[in-house]
Design a protein around this motif. Sequence first.
Motif, PDB file in Angstrom:
ATOM      1  N   HIS A 144       0.812  -1.213   0.000  1.00  0.00           N
ATOM      2  CA  HIS A 144       0.000   0.000   0.000  1.00  0.00           C
ATOM      3  C   HIS A 144       0.849   1.267   0.000  1.00  0.00           C
ATOM      4  O   HIS A 144       0.341   2.340  -0.313  1.00  0.00           O
ATOM      5  CB  HIS A 144      -0.903   0.031   1.237  1.00  0.00           C
ATOM      6  CG  HIS A 144      -1.852  -1.095   1.316  1.00  0.00           C
ATOM      7  ND1 HIS A 144      -1.847  -1.981   2.365  1.00  0.00           N
ATOM      8  CD2 HIS A 144      -2.817  -1.514   0.473  1.00  0.00           C
ATOM      9  CE1 HIS A 144      -2.783  -2.882   2.166  1.00  0.00           C
ATOM     10  NE2 HIS A 144      -3.376  -2.631   1.022  1.00  0.00           N
ATOM     11  N   ARG A 153       2.328   6.525  -3.809  1.00  0.00           N
ATOM     12  CA  ARG A 153       1.447   5.681  -2.997  1.00  0.00           C
ATOM     13  C   ARG A 153       1.460   6.074  -1.525  1.00  0.00           C
ATOM     14  O   ARG A 153       0.420   6.045  -0.870  1.00  0.00           O
ATOM     15  CB  ARG A 153       1.813   4.213  -3.155  1.00  0.00           C
ATOM     16  CG  ARG A 153       1.560   3.734  -4.577  1.00  0.00           C
ATOM     17  CD  ARG A 153       1.734   2.274  -4.687  1.00  0.00           C
ATOM     18  NE  ARG A 153       0.363   1.769  -4.873  1.00  0.00           N
ATOM     19  CZ  ARG A 153       0.037   0.520  -4.793  1.00  0.00           C
ATOM     20  NH1 ARG A 153       0.932  -0.392  -4.516  1.00  0.00           N
ATOM     21  NH2 ARG A 153      -1.205   0.141  -4.991  1.00  0.00           N
ATOM     22  N   LYS A 156      -0.609   9.236  -1.122  1.00  0.00           N
ATOM     23  CA  LYS A 156      -2.030   8.922  -1.295  1.00  0.00           C
ATOM     24  C   LYS A 156      -2.582   8.217  -0.060  1.00  0.00           C
ATOM     25  O   LYS A 156      -3.671   8.547   0.422  1.00  0.00           O
ATOM     26  CB  LYS A 156      -2.225   8.047  -2.535  1.00  0.00           C
ATOM     27  CG  LYS A 156      -3.662   7.740  -2.839  1.00  0.00           C
ATOM     28  CD  LYS A 156      -3.793   6.928  -4.120  1.00  0.00           C
ATOM     29  CE  LYS A 156      -5.241   6.592  -4.396  1.00  0.00           C
ATOM     30  NZ  LYS A 156      -5.390   5.806  -5.625  1.00  0.00           N
ATOM     31  N   ALA A 157      -1.829   7.259   0.483  1.00  0.00           N
ATOM     32  CA  ALA A 157      -2.274   6.521   1.674  1.00  0.00           C
ATOM     33  C   ALA A 157      -2.406   7.451   2.872  1.00  0.00           C
ATOM     34  O   ALA A 157      -3.383   7.372   3.621  1.00  0.00           O
ATOM     35  CB  ALA A 157      -1.309   5.378   1.981  1.00  0.00           C
TER      36      ALA A 157
END
Length: 138
Positions: free
Chosen positions: A106, A112, A115-116
Amino acid sequence: LHRTPVARPLFVAHVRPGEPMFVVPAADRVVVIFALAFTDPTELALASIFLQELEVVRRTERSLATAPLVSLSPRPPMELEPFAQQLDVAAGAPLGFLSFALSVRHLEGPGRLEKAVGMVGSYRSYVLYHVKCTKSNM
């Protein structure tokens, strides 16, 4: 995240009075936990139902199969057991502990992690918004 079993300290951010956010890093994942103080037990029940429905959709919808695990519990999750003395949560309010388990898949890759972090940071508001909307329509 590193693939070495190095003990990392718990990080606590006080999002709201009596509602801290805990970041518990491990070698293979990061667990983010929000302590949520609800105004009454009905809100805790509505949040539980809302998250159960999201879990059902995650299991049945193929495109969501790799989404992070999210859970809500009225008790502190096991990741917080070693830090029981540091739990500074609202006294007397119905509590829920909203947990996210983010694995390497993730967080690694271009954009990423950002975004997480953005999604996890706004998820608390997302859940509380839907709980309040549901409660107002009852």
